[in-house]
Design a protein around this motif. Sequence first.
Motif, PDB file in Angstrom:
ATOM      1  N   SER A 176       0.779  -1.184  -0.043  1.00  0.00           N
ATOM      2  CA  SER A 176      -0.048  -0.035   0.040  1.00  0.00           C
ATOM      3  C   SER A 176       0.956   1.322  -0.082  1.00  0.00           C
ATOM      4  O   SER A 176       0.445   2.022  -0.712  1.00  0.00           O
ATOM      5  CB  SER A 176      -0.931   0.017   1.125  1.00  0.00           C
ATOM      6  OG  SER A 176      -1.587   1.239   1.425  1.00  0.00           O
ATOM      7  N   ARG A 179       2.229   1.593  -3.276  1.00  0.00           N
ATOM      8  CA  ARG A 179       1.387   2.050  -4.405  1.00  0.00           C
ATOM      9  C   ARG A 179       0.876   3.490  -4.719  1.00  0.00           C
ATOM     10  O   ARG A 179       0.372   4.144  -5.164  1.00  0.00           O
ATOM     11  CB  ARG A 179       0.066   1.132  -4.330  1.00  0.00           C
ATOM     12  CG  ARG A 179       0.424  -0.485  -5.033  1.00  0.00           C
ATOM     13  CD  ARG A 179      -0.668  -1.244  -4.823  1.00  0.00           C
ATOM     14  NE  ARG A 179      -0.599  -2.594  -5.428  1.00  0.00           N
ATOM     15  CZ  ARG A 179      -1.562  -3.698  -5.214  1.00  0.00           C
ATOM     16  NH1 ARG A 179      -2.309  -3.668  -4.534  1.00  0.00           N
ATOM     17  NH2 ARG A 179      -1.171  -4.760  -5.972  1.00  0.00           N
ATOM     18  N   ASP A 180       0.943   4.108  -3.247  1.00  0.00           N
ATOM     19  CA  ASP A 180       0.945   5.484  -3.225  1.00  0.00           C
ATOM     20  C   ASP A 180       1.854   6.246  -3.431  1.00  0.00           C
ATOM     21  O   ASP A 180       1.891   7.577  -3.406  1.00  0.00           O
ATOM     22  CB  ASP A 180       0.499   5.649  -1.660  1.00  0.00           C
ATOM     23  CG  ASP A 180      -0.566   5.151  -1.060  1.00  0.00           C
ATOM     24  OD1 ASP A 180      -1.793   4.922  -1.682  1.00  0.00           O
ATOM     25  OD2 ASP A 180      -0.903   5.050   0.062  1.00  0.00           O
ATOM     26  N   ALA A 218       3.819  -5.044  -5.899  1.00  0.00           N
ATOM     27  CA  ALA A 218       3.423  -3.558  -6.027  1.00  0.00           C
ATOM     28  C   ALA A 218       4.231  -3.253  -7.528  1.00  0.00           C
ATOM     29  O   ALA A 218       3.824  -2.066  -7.792  1.00  0.00           O
ATOM     30  CB  ALA A 218       4.232  -2.908  -4.840  1.00  0.00           C
TER      31      ALA A 218
END
Length: 338
Positions: A176, A179-180, A218
């Motif tokens: 996460s 991916r940000d 990712a």
Amino acid sequence: MGLTPLPTLLAAALDVVGNSSYIDLDYSLWLYRFLTPLIVTFLLPLVFVALIYISFLVLFIYKLHRQVIMRAVQSDRNFWQVGRKIVAAIWDAHARIYHGYEVIGLENIPQEGPALIVYYHGAIPIDMYYLNSRMLLQRERLIYTIGDRFLFKLPGWGTISEAFHVSPGTVQSCVSILRDGNLLAISPGGVYEAQFGDHYYELLWRNRVGFAKVALEAKVPIIPCFTQNLREGFRQVGIFRTFFMRLYNKVRIPVYPIYGGFPVKFRTYLGAPIAYDESLSPQDLQVKVATAIEELINRHQRLPGSILWALLDRLPSAFRRRSDSLNLSNTQTKKKDQ
């Protein structure tokens, strides 16, 4: 010859003890010479612990006076920005003065977008504090970091982890973060490598492939990272290794005593990015990354590491050329042995 009477011996002993100036002078000199190396080597690491808590105090003060400082920022999203810059400036100044710190290959970290930094874990990961500070000051980018769970039980660490985005990390939380669009740093060896690595710089990853799963899921590049002379700055005491290893396996917190804090030369080397390749399994990617870090070690680190030579690396180029020739010689010898 007759034996000296016991009362006479006692009287002589009392006379010697009574001569306090003689006893105190000799004893003090001996005690000073004996304890000085121990005090220096075991108390210097406390300097870095103190620096961590100075970081906490700076961030706490910043948080306490939020309403005043918020005039300098525009939204809650930027709340920690000023505090991070202050702390980064403190650490970067320490890095430059105490270790002559340099970063080689900073261009391998992207100006924007995600990347996973995989690094060798020293006895104390002070090099990552330095690298993160340099990135904040020169690139305006924060490196999110995965830390061991025991850290979050230490007083004050909650504020530091909140400001610098340090977390225990799971595969999904790490994915996460990437991916940000963020940078993320992971050491597969973790505390085990920190505690039981030595000046031969062997990777102690114990078949850990979590970081490889994160990178593959990712779909991000991996940047191998190694800091020259890291083990010469701080070392374990080198005795009772088996005992402390068994103890660590039971309690899962750092238990092996550390000494050092020597002002050796630190250079962080960032290797060429390892691009995402969907054909690789996590195990294959782990081997590929480990090989890349080992190549950095063999190319840039004297093996076995030497505190004396690491100190001499702070001196001008004549010593540096001698050091580089030793590195090349050791690398060639290691390849021949293999």
